[in-house]
Design an enzyme around this catalytic site. Sequence first.
Site, PDB file in Angstrom:
ATOM      1  N   THR A  88      30.058  36.668  35.500  1.00  0.00           N
ATOM      2  CA  THR A  88      29.435  36.869  34.188  1.00  0.00           C
ATOM      3  C   THR A  88      29.877  35.841  33.152  1.00  0.00           C
ATOM      4  OG1 THR A  88      29.202  39.239  34.591  1.00  0.00           O
ATOM      5  CG2 THR A  88      29.158  38.522  32.294  1.00  0.00           C
ATOM      6  N   ASN A 109      35.587  35.350  35.054  1.00  0.00           N
ATOM      7  CA  ASN A 109      35.758  36.365  34.008  1.00  0.00           C
ATOM      8  C   ASN A 109      37.228  36.406  33.585  1.00  0.00           C
ATOM      9  OD1 ASN A 109      33.059  37.086  34.165  1.00  0.00           O
ATOM     10  ND2 ASN A 109      33.441  38.755  35.599  1.00  0.00           N
ATOM     11  N   HIS A 320      26.380  47.272  40.040  1.00  0.00           N
ATOM     12  CA  HIS A 320      27.681  47.428  40.685  1.00  0.00           C
ATOM     13  C   HIS A 320      27.853  48.824  41.272  1.00  0.00           C
ATOM     14  CE1 HIS A 320      29.921  43.729  40.109  1.00  0.00           C
ATOM     15  NE2 HIS A 320      29.457  43.636  38.878  1.00  0.00           N
ATOM     16  N   ASP A 363      22.848  35.806  34.703  1.00  0.00           N
ATOM     17  CA  ASP A 363      24.140  35.130  34.860  1.00  0.00           C
ATOM     18  C   ASP A 363      24.601  35.057  36.306  1.00  0.00           C
ATOM     19  OD1 ASP A 363      24.433  37.875  34.969  1.00  0.00           O
ATOM     20  OD2 ASP A 363      26.308  37.923  33.857  1.00  0.00           O
TER      21      ASP A 363
END
Length: 562
Positions: A88, A109, A320, A363
């Site tokens: 992301t 991240n 997720h 993303d």
Amino acid sequence: MKHNIIMVMKRILFYLFIFSFVIASRAQTATIDSNSKPKLVVGIVVDQMRYDYLTRFYNKYGDGGFKRMMDEGYNCKNNHFNYIPTKTGPGHASIFTGTTPKYHGVIGNDWYEKELRRNVNCVDDNSVLPIGTTSNDGKRSPKWMLSTTFADENRLFTQMKGKTIGISIKHRGAILPAGHTANAAYWFDYEHNGTGNWISSSYYMNDLPQWVKDFNDSDAAEKYFKVWNTLYDIDTYFESGNDLNTFERIFKGMESATFPYDLEALKNENGNFQIIADSPFGNSLITDFTLKAIDAEQLGVDEITDILTVSYSSTDKVGHDFGPNSVEVEDTYLRLDLELERLFDALDEKVGKDKYTVFLTSDHGAVDAILYLQSLKIPGGFFDTRKMKEDLNIFLEDQYQVSNLILSRINNQIYLDHDKIKSEKLNLEKLKEAISIKLLEYKLIDRVFIASNINQFGGQHGYLENLLSNGHNQKRSGDILYVYNTSVLPDSQWNRTGTDHGTGYNYDTHVPLLFFGKGIEHGQTFKRTEITDIAPTMSALLGIGFPNASTGNILDFVLKQN
């Protein structure tokens, strides 16, 4: 004599005519250029959206959201990320800077920061104060991002008169796209039993604007503590698998991952406002806040272009939890389609049709749930990274009689303790080679690379090597990089159900890229485009400087030619 005078006068008149024509042409060109600029650019990132979500759910989409962008704008059907890891933070940074982690520095991240000798988040900043909350989740800024975004360049070009506002459920989804010079970035305080308010940091402001306070006081988030059922009859969701299966996360307080989900009843056991972020209603809340921001900040009201970045985060949360083949993911995208329609209708009314420009991308993508793939006899598996680190440290201690030489294993990278290696007078290159050979003994690891070799990669090397090179920052990345086989995830309680991402395989790299609105052609292409092409294309549309580290190409076929 008279003839000569007449000839001189004709020449003077001729040159006056040419001069006036040039002046008029320049004036006309200037007017055209000025009018060709949109009053507002809206950059939309749909977190974890695979390209095939456009085609799989196409027949169920309405005419005002995704289909409107395709019908009125330009569809780049073969758009990919050109680096590893597909996460992301790097994704949002790459979209808006027009370059890869190699140059913008957002390599994950989170990553292991060598000087600090600890992991850092990509928007961590302990030098700023939280605004609108007491949580450390407000101590955020874009300080780790090394390059400008096209929003920064627009601010510089307009002498800081063009506004930039960033909005997302996630802090990194709001902060990184908006860049270093943004007027504001706002994110949702939902983690660690947060307040459910929209917050910011002192990087941008000393206090929340009154309109944000009013929005928070209206209890806008609380209204989404309601039942999440399928938008349409669940028996019509032919594009997805059975609702009842063993491949999905089960919320605490439920016996199975099946509709309906009573968010009010589930909130206490599932992080309170976290349950909203984990549902499609998080995207609805983003639209609510975005529409308020357009009004309150008067975005797109004058001829100086403003930039609005909107990252729809709940698609990632749902993805997720449940995986790409779930009814939950399909329903979330059908509802997001309605949110896009709501946003576009508002832009038509508030800014004006053909006075704004929108692009939409993602993303990263995601792999199908590993247990689901295994049930279909498709290769895949889970890799125990924690045990790997322990095994490698034991192996190195046996070989070199030095303990804990590996400091971190994050983002499929190994970080070595260089201070200890130096003090023990160990040969760094031989040490890295020994680790690489050991890593290749693991069945689920496909390839291993030493960072010093990665730094030398160029265009003559293979596709995978180039992806790794583009994602590798010499100062921040690890000493050794390893690549899993296809459809392999790190083993954790979260990855055993649902999905994850981060690789250079097509399920993670192939994402949508749609443009529509002011200055955009209508069409489509199967020509390969890359995520780093978006920022220079938008810069070209606006006639501004490119982001200072941009490496992408202008997609000139997307732009109308004057």
